[in-house]
Every structure is written in C-alpha cells, then in structure tokens.
Write an enzyme that holds these catalytic residues in place. Structure first.
Site, PDB file in Angstrom:
ATOM      1  N   GLY A 234       0.869  -5.050   0.978  1.00  0.00           N
ATOM      2  CA  GLY A 234      -0.254  -5.140   0.053  1.00  0.00           C
ATOM      3  C   GLY A 234       0.139  -5.748  -1.283  1.00  0.00           C
TER       4      GLY A 234
ATOM      5  N   GLU B 128       4.007  -5.060   7.632  1.00  0.00           N
ATOM      6  CA  GLU B 128       3.129  -4.025   8.180  1.00  0.00           C
ATOM      7  C   GLU B 128       3.378  -3.761   9.660  1.00  0.00           C
ATOM      8  OE1 GLU B 128       2.293  -6.285   6.008  1.00  0.00           O
ATOM      9  OE2 GLU B 128       0.858  -5.510   4.539  1.00  0.00           O
TER      10      GLU B 128
ATOM     11  N   ALA C 224       0.860  -1.191   0.000  1.00  0.00           N
ATOM     12  CA  ALA C 224       0.000   0.000   0.000  1.00  0.00           C
ATOM     13  C   ALA C 224       0.892   1.235   0.000  1.00  0.00           C
ATOM     14  CB  ALA C 224      -0.877  -0.005   1.241  1.00  0.00           C
TER      15      ALA C 224
ATOM     16  N   GLU D 202      -0.117  -9.329  -0.768  1.00  0.00           N
ATOM     17  CA  GLU D 202      -1.549  -9.649  -0.612  1.00  0.00           C
ATOM     18  C   GLU D 202      -2.248  -9.665  -1.973  1.00  0.00           C
ATOM     19  OE1 GLU D 202      -1.899  -6.492   2.395  1.00  0.00           O
ATOM     20  OE2 GLU D 202      -2.903  -7.980   3.648  1.00  0.00           O
TER      21      GLU D 202
HETATM   22  C1  3H9 Z   1       0.462  -2.174   3.502  1.00  0.00           C
HETATM   23  O1  3H9 Z   1       0.784  -2.716   2.488  1.00  0.00           O
HETATM   24  C2  3H9 Z   1      -0.916  -2.274   4.108  1.00  0.00           C
HETATM   25  C3  3H9 Z   1      -1.748  -3.373   3.532  1.00  0.00           C
HETATM   26  O2  3H9 Z   1      -1.510  -4.579   4.203  1.00  0.00           O
HETATM   27  C4  3H9 Z   1      -3.203  -3.114   3.686  1.00  0.00           C
HETATM   28  C5  3H9 Z   1      -3.777  -1.954   2.933  1.00  0.00           C
HETATM   29  C6  3H9 Z   1      -5.280  -1.876   3.058  1.00  0.00           C
HETATM   30  N1  3H9 Z   1       4.622   3.181  -0.358  1.00  0.00           N
HETATM   31  O3  3H9 Z   1      13.489   2.005   1.208  1.00  0.00           O
HETATM   32  P1  3H9 Z   1      13.945   2.689  -0.009  1.00  0.00           P
HETATM   33  C7  3H9 Z   1       9.436   4.616  -1.242  1.00  0.00           C
HETATM   34  S1  3H9 Z   1       1.519  -1.186   4.364  1.00  0.00           S
HETATM   35  C8  3H9 Z   1       5.101   4.328  -0.825  1.00  0.00           C
HETATM   36  O4  3H9 Z   1      14.977   3.744   0.132  1.00  0.00           O
HETATM   37  P2  3H9 Z   1      15.025   0.212  -1.029  1.00  0.00           P
HETATM   38  C9  3H9 Z   1      10.312   5.230  -0.168  1.00  0.00           C
HETATM   39  O5  3H9 Z   1       9.601   6.180   0.589  1.00  0.00           O
HETATM   40  C10 3H9 Z   1       2.981  -1.176   3.377  1.00  0.00           C
HETATM   41  N2  3H9 Z   1       6.424   4.582  -0.992  1.00  0.00           N
HETATM   42  O6  3H9 Z   1      14.431   1.669  -1.157  1.00  0.00           O
HETATM   43  C11 3H9 Z   1      11.421   5.832  -1.010  1.00  0.00           C
HETATM   44  O7  3H9 Z   1      10.924   7.025  -1.555  1.00  0.00           O
HETATM   45  P3  3H9 Z   1      11.877   8.274  -1.881  1.00  0.00           P
HETATM   46  C12 3H9 Z   1       3.789  -2.387   3.610  1.00  0.00           C
HETATM   47  C13 3H9 Z   1       7.249   3.607  -0.681  1.00  0.00           C
HETATM   48  O8  3H9 Z   1      15.265  -0.223  -2.418  1.00  0.00           O
HETATM   49  C14 3H9 Z   1      11.581   4.815  -2.142  1.00  0.00           C
HETATM   50  O9  3H9 Z   1      10.359   4.067  -2.164  1.00  0.00           O
HETATM   51  N3  3H9 Z   1       5.039  -2.284   2.890  1.00  0.00           N
HETATM   52  C15 3H9 Z   1       6.802   2.376  -0.202  1.00  0.00           C
HETATM   53  O10 3H9 Z   1      16.134   0.205  -0.045  1.00  0.00           O
HETATM   54  C16 3H9 Z   1      12.725   3.892  -1.989  1.00  0.00           C
HETATM   55  O11 3H9 Z   1      12.655   3.297  -0.706  1.00  0.00           O
HETATM   56  C17 3H9 Z   1       6.166  -1.902   3.483  1.00  0.00           C
HETATM   57  O12 3H9 Z   1       6.222  -1.651   4.663  1.00  0.00           O
HETATM   58  C18 3H9 Z   1       5.425   2.168  -0.052  1.00  0.00           C
HETATM   59  N4  3H9 Z   1       4.917   1.028   0.396  1.00  0.00           N
HETATM   60  O13 3H9 Z   1      13.856  -0.678  -0.418  1.00  0.00           O
HETATM   61  C19 3H9 Z   1       7.372  -1.839   2.593  1.00  0.00           C
HETATM   62  N5  3H9 Z   1       7.893   1.604   0.058  1.00  0.00           N
HETATM   63  O14 3H9 Z   1      12.874   7.771  -2.872  1.00  0.00           O
HETATM   64  C20 3H9 Z   1       8.218  -0.668   2.966  1.00  0.00           C
HETATM   65  C21 3H9 Z   1       8.964   2.337  -0.298  1.00  0.00           C
HETATM   66  O15 3H9 Z   1      10.918   9.269  -2.410  1.00  0.00           O
HETATM   67  N6  3H9 Z   1       9.278  -0.457   2.016  1.00  0.00           N
HETATM   68  N7  3H9 Z   1       8.587   3.543  -0.736  1.00  0.00           N
HETATM   69  O16 3H9 Z   1      12.493   8.663  -0.593  1.00  0.00           O
HETATM   70  C22 3H9 Z   1      10.466  -1.110   2.105  1.00  0.00           C
HETATM   71  O17 3H9 Z   1      10.678  -1.959   2.936  1.00  0.00           O
HETATM   72  C23 3H9 Z   1      11.519  -0.699   1.125  1.00  0.00           C
HETATM   73  O18 3H9 Z   1      11.249   0.599   0.705  1.00  0.00           O
HETATM   74  C24 3H9 Z   1      11.646  -1.590  -0.124  1.00  0.00           C
HETATM   75  C25 3H9 Z   1      12.663  -0.930  -1.100  1.00  0.00           C
HETATM   76  C26 3H9 Z   1      12.186  -2.947   0.300  1.00  0.00           C
HETATM   77  C27 3H9 Z   1      10.321  -1.732  -0.836  1.00  0.00           C
END
Ligand code: 3H9
Length: 693
Positions: free
Chosen positions: A102, A125, A61, A105
């Site tokens: 998400g 999450e 998400a 999911e």
């Molecule tokens: C969810 O899914 C809820 C659902 O269960 C239910 C819904 C109803 N959204 O970490 P990085 C951006 S909750 C928007 O440096 P990496 C981040 O801000 C979500 N933006 O890169 C950054 O932006 P910027 C559950 C996101 O390669 C850029 O991407 N998911 C999101 O080291 C690069 O990020 C998580 O908790 C996002 N979901 O790692 C995953 N994720 O360049 C959280 C990242 O503008 N994310 N951004 O500063 C991560 O763990 C890592 O970012 C990921 C990439 C492994 C994906």
C-alpha cells in the site's frame, strides 16, 4: 497523530509517522486525509509533499489490522489515493528506504515521485496470500510496463529503485535528503505546470500482451500450489488492459475475495508469528545484549559444520574444535564442498567462498577457543559426553562467554549444572541441515540470564533464522510434539494402513514429507534407541511395535538401502516394500486386530490432531509462551504446510469444537488412551474460542 503536517514556504509536508514502518492503518489514513484537507484549504500552499519518518516511507497497509473492522473502515486506502490523485495542487512523494504494498500504491497515486537510490520497492502482497488492493495492479503496469509489473506482483520480489530509474515510476532519483529535493521540486512544479500527470491516464504497454498473458497464466497456475493469490494477481494485472476504473473494480473484488481465504490468514499468521516469536514477555525490548564477534563450535560433524556455516555466512569468524585431526580435516572439507556446490549453482561467487573460508579456523585445543564470545557444543547426544564438554568449557572460557548446547532431547538444566555459570548456558537447537533449515529452537534453562536470551535472539536474526524460545522438557517443542505424531502413524499401521498410504495422505494435505519417508531419511535406528530409552523412563508410554520389528530386520532406512521403503543404489526415491507390508499385516494378525480400511481424512486428522493436543499441553505447561510460537516451529522446522499456518492455527480454522469432537471419537478406538485431551483445548472448545484468539 500518526502523520505530521507542516507548511514550509508554500509547500505542505505530510509526514507518515506510524512506527515501526509507517503501516497505513486507520488512524494514519485519517491523518493523511486531514493533512490533504488542510493543504487544499490553505491558499498559501501551492504544492504538497508526502513523506515518511523513520526507517521507511511505508511498509504498506497495516497487516495487524487485517481481519479486524478497521482494515476496511473509511477512509480506505482507495479513498486516500483518490483524494491525492484528484488534488488540484500537485502531490509529490518523497520516498526513502522502503516503499512496499500500500505504501507504493500511495506513491503511485501521487503526481510525482522522488526516491533515494537504494530504496526497496515491492508489491509483496502475494506473500500474504493477497494481491495489491489499492490500485497497484492497475497503476504499476502503467508506470513500468505490463511484463515488469506482472513479474513484480506475482513474485512479490523487492527491487532497488535504480532498476526502475528509466520508468514513469520515478521523476528523480537522489543520493540523499529526498525531502529537501522534493520540496525544491514541489516549489518549481507549483509555479511552472498547470496540470499534473496521473499514472491512471498512462497507457499500458506491451508488444504482444495476449500471448504474454497466456504464457503467464499457464506458468503461474502450474507453480502456485494450493495458493489462489498468484493466479488472481495475473488476472488483476491482465485487467489493466481494460479501462482504468473497470480494472480497479475487478482488483477490489479479487482483493476482498482473497482477504477472507484461509491461505491468506495462514500467511499473515506466519509473517506476524515470526516476528512475535522474537518478543519474550519477561525480556523487555531494551535489554542490553552481549557482543558476539567470535564463535566457537565443538564438533566438526555434519551438525557442527552446518552450525558454523551460519556464522561464516554472516561474516562472523568461527573456530571449530575437534578431538582428532582427521575429523577436523573432514569437517572443513565438507564445509568447503558445500560452498563450492553453491558457487557451481551460481548462488555464491568464488570470492565469497574464499571470504567465508578465510573466517574459519580449526583447533584441537580448548585453549584456542577461550576468548570466543559464544561457544556451541554439537557433540554426541549423550549426557556423559556433554558433561565432559561443559566442565571443560567452564574451566577455560572467558567470563561472560555464552555456553550453548545443540542438544535436541537432553535436560538443559542438567547440562547447565555441570558449570558454575548456569546463567550463561542456553540451548541452541539447530535443525539438520543446520546451514539450510530456518528454525532455531532457543532453549531457556531455569537460570538462563535475560541478556543471554536477548543476545541469542538478536544473533538469530543476523544469521537469518526464525528463533523460537522453548522451556526445558523432553524433546522441547518440536520433537515432543513429533513423538505423538509418530505414535499415531504407527498405530495406523497396526489398524490397517500401510506406510505409503499414510505418507501419501499427509503429503496431499501439504506436508513436505510423510512420517515414514522422513524417518527412513533420519534413521530408524535413532528412533529405535529413543523408544528403548522411553520404555525404561515411561513404561506407560507405548508405541506400535512395527517400528521395532522393522529395525530387527536391519531396515534402518536410506543409509541401509532399506527401511519402511526399498531404495535403489544412487536413488533416493522410496519404493513400497512388499516385505515390509507383509510384516505389518502379520503384526496386526499377531495382535488379533482385524485390519480395516482407513480413510485419508482419518490419517490426516489423527496425525495433525496429535500435534495439536501435545501443543496445547506444551502451552499449559508454559514450555511455549504462545500458540503462534508452536506454529513457527512446525512451519520452519518440520515441513508443516504453509497454506495451513501451523497445527494450532489449523485447529482454529477447523474449529476447536470439531477438533475436540474428533479426538473424543478416536479416544474410543484402538490405543485410545493416547488421546488424553488437554484441558485447555477442551476449555477453548467449550468457550467457542481458538488458540490464536
Ligand atoms: C497491503 O499493503 C495491502 C494493500 O495492497 C491494499 C490495502 C487495501 N504493517 O520485518 P521487520 C512490522 S498488504 C504493520 O522485522 P525489517 C513488523 O511486524 C502489506 N506492521 O523489519 C515488525 O514489528 P515488531 C504489504 C508491519 O526492517 C516491524 O515492522 N506489505 C508491516 O527487516 C519490523 O519488521 C508488506 O507485505 C506492515 N505492513 O523489514 C511488507 N510491515 O517490531 C511486509 C512490517 O513489532 N513487511 N511491520 O515485531 C516487510 O517486508 C518488512 O517488514 C519491511 C521491514 C521490509 C517493511
């Protein structure tokens, strides 16, 4: 469009296209539903492939939408998954790189899943104070088993796809080009199968579910501290033993409840704030960076050694320079000992220890470091010593080398003025122990070049630090605020509190360590020396004298076996000291103060609001460019409780009006002059706004 649609020989391909990680924001959800509708309406389409463009299938998400109406606007992720799952045409997820939250999911809602080996799979999450809210707690146990799913969901940990190869999560793992494999799979399945499997129809397997869940409930409750999400994750997963729709409804309710908690807001703030800290308004994203292939560190003491280890860990060769061979030898032995200890704990292999040590070299001569790309000075905190070092660096270092100072208090512009290349000078303030602490304050001098800043911010990521840019001022962001916090701690003693009460109150609030235990660890003599310097520089800036009296008693802290607390040999535990308590009470009497009982609430307010007020001044002066930067400093370098998200977010959550009201009350009390309420804070209170709005 944040998802693309095309048809390729009877297979519709929907490609998530929402950089950077295909977050499933509102517009992306709409685009996926549109793609599904087109595919279902097109009789020439027999199967649908869902894939992601760029560096992820999907990171989940869109975190930036949480707390805004868009997060819950239809089509919700639930609706999107329902449409996919109910599709009469098979939907195949083609997964590469990252499928998280998400995103996973969404894949679980598809009928089939193909992934590239090495893809990072997680339901993280919980790290955002949430639980998987789009069916993850119900479908993952059905796909990989109750216990494995619970572990993944409660820990939020990432696992490589191969580890789940034998489960119903994946139909195929491929080495590369998953889209091509998925299209072939789609064509085959469209012609051979009449019905397509749904994860929701699978049973949840576990030999002894009730006993296992009882164990999980107890262990998770005992280890989740102030955070409600881990326990809620267990309950949501436990409900996967019930009929699917009932479990799903329960998950939804729990998700909605968690979404509104202050802990979830704090963790979200930390996630986004860490990443926002690396963006500097006047240093655009594409700014060219300098190559840093060789690092030199000046000083082999505890700080220099710790700094060097960061680069060795990242595979970057380091040369440590000292003025005498004994100090060098001791420094290298300490680095080796640290690595050997990690190896003993199983955190490093012996080969990794040797690989890191092989990148380390030492020297007594500046000539041997002249070709380093970055040199970091970690010598004694005295301007005249720094002057000698920087004049020498200016003489010997190759053009374009970055010259960094690890100073924690000195004027970086003065340091830069000792060279003829102020543009190459930057502050890199590491926190002790430098190989462990996540924070790096990057001090931007008046003349520091944009490419130098861009380079060190990028390098900080490589060495796994949270880097925050600070302007030049005494103490930069962190220590400048800490001074106000420490002042309040001292004044509280004068008025009626004792060190143990102050520490207990703030530790109960969630700080890793109270101010008196902390200063006993750092050394009361160091704080004493700073106060003496301050007395000359700013005579208007007063402190409680109790700290000076303590030092006059020779109680410098843990290293002296006595500080604010008593210590026993070989034991770091702090024991309340009758002698110190007596000294504090006597000091109040000498000041003519009738000591009064002070509540824990007042202690917490005065310490935390002192941080907030100084933080507001730091923002006004442009020393920090955004409130979240200040919070990242406090979360990563000063043990501020994660559940509160940093001092500035905490103030927002309390309400700035309430904060200002309390400050005004304290301003009328003992040493009330210390509460010069920042104009910007008052303005926010008047406008009903917050620092992070
Ligand atoms: C969810 O899914 C809820 C659902 O269960 C239910 C819904 C109803 N959204 O970490 P990085 C951006 S909750 C928007 O440096 P990496 C981040 O801000 C979500 N933006 O890169 C950054 O932006 P910027 C559950 C996101 O390669 C850029 O991407 N998911 C999101 O080291 C690069 O990020 C998580 O908790 C996002 N979901 O790692 C995953 N994720 O360049 C959280 C990242 O503008 N994310 N951004 O500063 C991560 O763990 C890592 O970012 C990921 C990439 C492994 C994906």
């Amino acid at each position: 469009m944040t998802a693309q649609y095309h048809v390729c020989d009877g297979v519709a391909v929907i490609t998530l296209d929402n950089p950077p990680v295909n977050g499933l924001g509102h517009s992306t959800r709409i685009a996926v539903v549109e793609g599904m509708t087109r595919a279902l309406d097109n009789s020439a389409v027999g199967a649908i492939v869902l894939t992601g463009s760029g560096k992820a299938f999907s990171g989940g998400a869109d975190i930036r939408e949480f707390g805004t109406p868009k997060a819950l606007q239809e089509p919700s992720l639930h609706t999107v998954i329902e449409i996919i799952e109910a599709s009469a045409k098979p939907v195949i997820a083609a997964i590469h790189a990252v499928a998280m939250g998400g995103g996973l999911e969404l894949a679980l809602g598809c009928h089939y899943r193909l992934a590239v080996k090495g893809t990072r799979i997680a339901l993280p999450e919980v790290s955002l104070g949430l639980l998987p809210g789009a069916g993850g707690t119900q479908r993952l146990p059905r796909a990989i088993g109750l216990e494995a799913a619970l572990n993944m969901i409660v820990s939020g940990k990432t696992v490589p796809a191969e580890r789940l190869a034998d489960t119903r999560l994946f139909d195929q793992l491929v080495d590369a080009d998953v889209l091509d494999a998925a299209i072939r799979f789609a064509r085959h399945i469209a012609h051979t199968a009449e019905t397509h499997p749904k994860v929701r129809d699978l049973p949840v397997r576990h030999a002894n579910a009730e006993a296992y869940l009882g164990f999980a409930r107890a262990t998770v409750a005992a280890s989740s501290g102030p955070f409600p999400a881990p326990v809620q994750c267990v309950e949501a997963v436990a409900a996967s033993l019930k009929p699917f729709d009932q479990g799903l409804r329960g998950e939804r309710d729990r998700f909605m409840q968690l979404l509104g908690t202050s802990e979830a807001r704090a963790l979200r703030h930390a996630f986004l704030g860490e990443r926002a800290a690396s963006r500097i308004a006047d240093v655009p994203a594409g700014t060219p960076v300098r190559e840093v292939a060789k690092v030199a560190v000046i000083g082999a003491g505890m700080m220099g050694g710790g700094i060097g280890m960061n680069f060795l860990n990242a595979g970057i060769p380091v040369t440590v320079l000292e003025t005498n061979a004994d100090a060098l030898e001791r420094g290298v032995a300490t680095i080796r000992r640290n690595y050997e200890n990690s190896a003993k704990k199983g955190k490093l292999t012996q080969e990794a220890v040797e690989a890191r040590m092989s990148l380390l070299s030492t020297t007594l001569s500046y000539r041997d470091i002249q070709d380093a790309d970055l040199v970091i000075e970690a010598v004694f905190e005295d301007l005249s010593v720094k002057e000698i070092v920087f004049r020498t660096l200016d003489e010997v270092m190759k053009p374009g080398a970055i010259l960094a100072s690890n100073t924690s208090t000195l004027d970086l512009d003065r340091v830069a003025s000792f060279t003829r290349r102020a543009r190459d000078v930057v502050g890199l303030h590491f926190f002790s122990p430098a190989n462990v602490m996540k924070l790096l304050e990057v001090v931007r001098g008046r003349e520091t070049a944009p490419d130098v800043l861009a380079t060190v911010m990028q390098l900080a990521k490589k060495i796994a630090k949270v880097a925050v840019v600070s302007g030049v001022c005494d103490g930069f962001i962190g220590n400048r605020m800490l001074e106000q916090y420490s002042r309040q701690a001292g004044f509280l003693l004068d008025e009626g509190a004792l060190p143990e009460q102050v520490d207990r109150a703030i530790e109960k609030f969630g700080f890793a360590m109270g101010p008196f235990r902390m200063i006993d660890m750092a050394g009361n003599d160091i704080a004493w020396a700073i106060r003496k310097r301050r007395a000359v520089e700013r005579p208007d800036f007063n402190y409680s004298k109790a700290g000076d009296l303590l030092c006059e008693m020779g109680r410098f802290g843990q290293k002296a076996g006595a500080g604010w607390y008593d210590y026993k040999a070989g034991d770091r535990k702090a024991y309340p000291s009758a002698v110190v308590d007596e000294m504090i009470v006597r000091h109040s009497k000498d000041l003519g103060i009738a000591r009064r009982p002070i509540s824990d609430e007042e202690i917490v307010e005065r310490l935390v609001y002192a941080l907030v007020n100084e933080g507001a001044l730091i923002l006004e002066e442009g020393i920090a460019s955004k409130a979240s930067d200040i919070d990242m400093v406090y979360l990563n370098g000063y043990g501020f409780p994660k559940a509160h998200g940093g001092p500035m977010l905490y103030a927002d959550q309390v309400g700035i009006l309430n904060v200002a009201r309390s400050m005004r009350r304290y301003a009328k009390g003992y040493q009330g002059h210390a509460w010069q309420i920042a104009c910007s804070l008052q303005q926010l209170a008047d406008d009903g706004k917050g620092f992070n709005d």
